[in-house]
Design an enzyme around this catalytic site. Structure first.
Site, mmCIF file in Angstrom:
data_model
loop_
_atom_site.group_PDB
_atom_site.id
_atom_site.type_symbol
_atom_site.label_atom_id
_atom_site.label_comp_id
_atom_site.label_asym_id
_atom_site.label_seq_id
_atom_site.Cartn_x
_atom_site.Cartn_y
_atom_site.Cartn_z
ATOM 1 N N ASN A 125 -14.166 9.015 14.094
ATOM 2 C CA ASN A 125 -14.352 8.803 12.655
ATOM 3 C C ASN A 125 -15.809 8.500 12.302
ATOM 4 O O ASN A 125 -16.286 8.886 11.246
ATOM 5 C CB ASN A 125 -13.481 7.643 12.166
ATOM 6 C CG ASN A 125 -12.025 8.039 12.060
ATOM 7 O OD1 ASN A 125 -11.698 9.225 12.104
ATOM 8 N ND2 ASN A 125 -11.148 7.063 11.945
ATOM 9 N N GLU B 18 -14.519 3.779 3.302
ATOM 10 C CA GLU B 18 -14.222 2.829 4.374
ATOM 11 C C GLU B 18 -15.393 2.697 5.352
ATOM 12 O O GLU B 18 -15.208 2.221 6.466
ATOM 13 C CB GLU B 18 -12.942 3.269 5.102
ATOM 14 C CG GLU B 18 -11.714 3.180 4.199
ATOM 15 C CD GLU B 18 -10.396 3.373 4.946
ATOM 16 O OE1 GLU B 18 -9.626 2.404 5.046
ATOM 17 O OE2 GLU B 18 -10.161 4.490 5.439
ATOM 18 N N ASN C 53 -7.017 3.127 8.782
ATOM 19 C CA ASN C 53 -8.217 3.645 9.435
ATOM 20 C C ASN C 53 -9.235 2.535 9.559
ATOM 21 O O ASN C 53 -9.228 1.593 8.787
ATOM 22 C CB ASN C 53 -8.838 4.761 8.598
ATOM 23 C CG ASN C 53 -8.027 6.024 8.683
ATOM 24 O OD1 ASN C 53 -7.592 6.418 9.753
ATOM 25 N ND2 ASN C 53 -7.804 6.646 7.538
ATOM 26 N N GLY D 89 0.838 -1.210 0.000
ATOM 27 C CA GLY D 89 0.000 0.000 0.000
ATOM 28 C C GLY D 89 0.861 1.243 0.000
ATOM 29 O O GLY D 89 1.581 1.492 0.965
ATOM 30 N N LYS E 274 -10.697 6.642 18.382
ATOM 31 C CA LYS E 274 -10.577 7.083 16.986
ATOM 32 C C LYS E 274 -11.756 6.587 16.152
ATOM 33 O O LYS E 274 -12.288 7.309 15.309
ATOM 34 C CB LYS E 274 -9.257 6.582 16.392
ATOM 35 C CG LYS E 274 -9.015 7.187 15.023
ATOM 36 C CD LYS E 274 -7.616 6.990 14.477
ATOM 37 C CE LYS E 274 -7.534 7.687 13.116
ATOM 38 N NZ LYS E 274 -6.322 7.348 12.385
ATOM 39 N N SER F 273 -1.049 7.645 1.129
ATOM 40 C CA SER F 273 -0.351 8.644 1.936
ATOM 41 C C SER F 273 0.337 8.012 3.149
ATOM 42 O O SER F 273 1.477 8.346 3.466
ATOM 43 C CB SER F 273 -1.335 9.737 2.376
ATOM 44 O OG SER F 273 -2.408 9.181 3.084
#
Lengths: 367, 367
Positions: B229, B319, B119, B10, B225, B13
């Site tokens: 999210n 996602e 994430n 992957g 998190k 970023s």
């Protein structure tokens, strides 16, 4: 004897449509009740005219202008005393109804006949709780459900783009609820069955395609319209889409299914003794049928932008509290959990707030 | 003895950020695992280079290029046999992980160490159910949670815009569940406590600001998190807004409150025996605190457009199944009703479908 006057509160697309069609066939005086002096002056500057544009047959569009008397305050007689309003048609937005009617309260009494032609449900419940808390002095209410395609591009004019119909019924003076199990408190059987003459006139208009129904029959129509509106309106508003685009989204089926299931749960619990014995009750609340109806309506109106989406785009308040919000309110009352309709309400309001913020912010940026 | 290679799957970023920072301080060979030959050719045409742009101090931007070895298929030794992957960092999108890892399965075994920096939650659960069903042969998994602000404007380059940190912990070989009430099936205490050398290297990088934690401590961070999210990402995606605009919408409080309450209900039921005794458990799941944290994050990242919103705008899969969808899945497993998170998932997917439809339709119209 002259036929009695008809007052019309609200001159949006529905008010304009009904007033002009009534004027076309009747000699009776129609008086528009406008919300303030500013609007009255605008109307006078418009030569006291409402315009009806029939665009149903685009090869043969019809434009007709009608002059009306108009008031921005309670009607008074020659001696300066408040005049009794016998016949009133209310076509304001649901959320404007309380504020709009309040001013004319002194002219209304138990002999008044008030016909509400609006989207959304719950307005009359709210009126019965506030302005007309006493069933003994309350006017006789009538409910109209309209399915014509009509919209307003400029003030005091309606574009009639799709033929529909108008269903009207008398409301019982007290709407029986699940808890109370009480009998209808009608004035008398006969009074309820007597169709007021201004409503008979409406039924005679060739274009409105109106009919008079039993309250129970009307309720079935009304709930079906509520369910359709609770799916198409908020979702097109949240996603900012045309009605027809909903047909292209795979996820619409589970979303509609969730919204509709809650409507069914709520209506089943809330109106057992009003329409549970209605011949169409089981058909009405058949979920698969309802989902299909919603998709069919989205298809039939595929190039339409829903009123709720348009309200949000033009930064106007929406009728969400009288559509999905009504389902939530009934849910609270009858102890049915309605999370999907709740979140839908929040998201519609959030989308409007965002647009209002962006608009204000944009204004600030250019100052 | 040479330090062992590190493979990176992957190069979005996060992959770009971690690879370049690791390369900066370490002599060990880093090998990028690219998804197909096309991507490999593009990388070779890019002179085998990943670019790191540090834009944290805008007066002193830093641009650095790093050359990497890259493969698009399973690594092989000089005799053409599959080479063992000892160290692997996985930074693909959550939903691409299964498909991305599958190809490299022959090179992985129980002695492999795999660090996931992604994430969303639920990826490792899915891997444990599918590719690595046998706990005895499963690699040792590590989870990284990254809070750096970084995005990719073009391929093979990362813009590092906000300093954050990276928290890493070893996962137990079997994650105990509420139902099973079983003991951790760790290989050995010592194995879990031994920090692999490539992770020690990551911790030494000056910019990543990484630290090694106990699994329980990491879980607390990870759930926090997830909750943040699950509020900011889908709502900005549905309303098509910047993070900071959420602060201007009055209805955000009830919406966040609904989403968070379900997260709390689900996490309370699902992880009783993993983190219920954690010192921060009650603090973690304090609803008012969580709502405040969400608003603070929206404020701190006010000019950011969330990855989910960006995915929808660029017609990429989101996602959502690993954020709100994970909450829904846990809810199903532990018998907690999660209507709000369900509807949020549907609406995010609906918004993407609408954009994809419009894009395809637009293409058709210009043909």
């Amino acid at each position: 004897m002259f036929p009695s006057k008809v007052y019309v509160l609200g001159v949006g697309s529905i008010g304009c449509l009904v007033s002009t069609q009534l004027a076309k066939i009747s000699d009776r005086q129609i008086v528009l009740l406008l919300k303030d002096e500013l609007t009255l002056n605008k109307f006078l500057n418009n030569e006291s005219t409402l315009r009806y544009e029939n665009l149903i047959n685009l090869r043969n569009p019809i434009i007709q202008d009608f002059k009306f008397k108009a008031l921005s305050s309670v009607p008074k007689n020659q001696f300066g005393k408040v005049d009794f309003i016998e016949n009133l048609i209310v076509t304001t937005k649901s959320y404007q109804t309380l504020r709009g009617l309040e001013k004319f309260l002194p002219a209304l009494n138990k002999n008044s006949k008030v016909l509400f032609i609006q989207n959304g449900l719950g307005v009359i419940d709210k009126l019965n709780e506030t302005l007309f808390a006493d069933p003994e002095t309350r006017p006789q209410f009538y409910q109209g459900i309209i399915s014509h395609g009509a919209f307003r591009q400029k003030k005091f004019a309606v574009k009639h783009v799709g033929l529909g119909d108008l269903k009207i019924a008398a409301l019982p003076r007290t709407i029986p609820t699940f808890n109370q199990q009480e009998e209808f408190v009608n004035s008398t059987e006969s009074e309820q069955n007597l169709v007021p003459d201004f409503i008979q006139d409406i039924i005679k208009t060739p274009i409105l395609n109106a009919q008079y129904l039993d309250y129970e029959d009307l309720l079935v129509t009304q709930y079906e319209k509520l369910i359709i509106n609770s799916c198409i309106n908020p979702i097109t508003a949240i996603l900012d889409s045309f009605n027809g685009e909903l047909l292209k989204i795979e996820e619409m089926y589970p979303i509609f299914s969730k919204i509709i299931q809650e409507c069914i749960d709520v209506l089943t619990k809330s109106n057992l003794n009003t329409i549970r014995n209605h011949q169409n009750f089981n058909i009405l609340l058949n979920k698969e049928r309802l989902i299909n109806v919603v998709f069919k309506v989205a298809e039939k109106t595929s190039r339409n932008s829903s009123s709720m989406r348009e309200d949000i785009r033009s930064l106007n308040e929406t009728e969400i509290d009288y559509v999905n919000g009504y389902v939530v309110e009934l849910g609270k009352k009858y102890n049915v959990y309605t999370p999907y309709n709740r979140l839908i309400c929040d998201l519609v309001k959030a989308k409007l707030s965002l647009n209002v913020y962006r608009n204000n912010d944009a204004i600030k940026m250019t100052l």
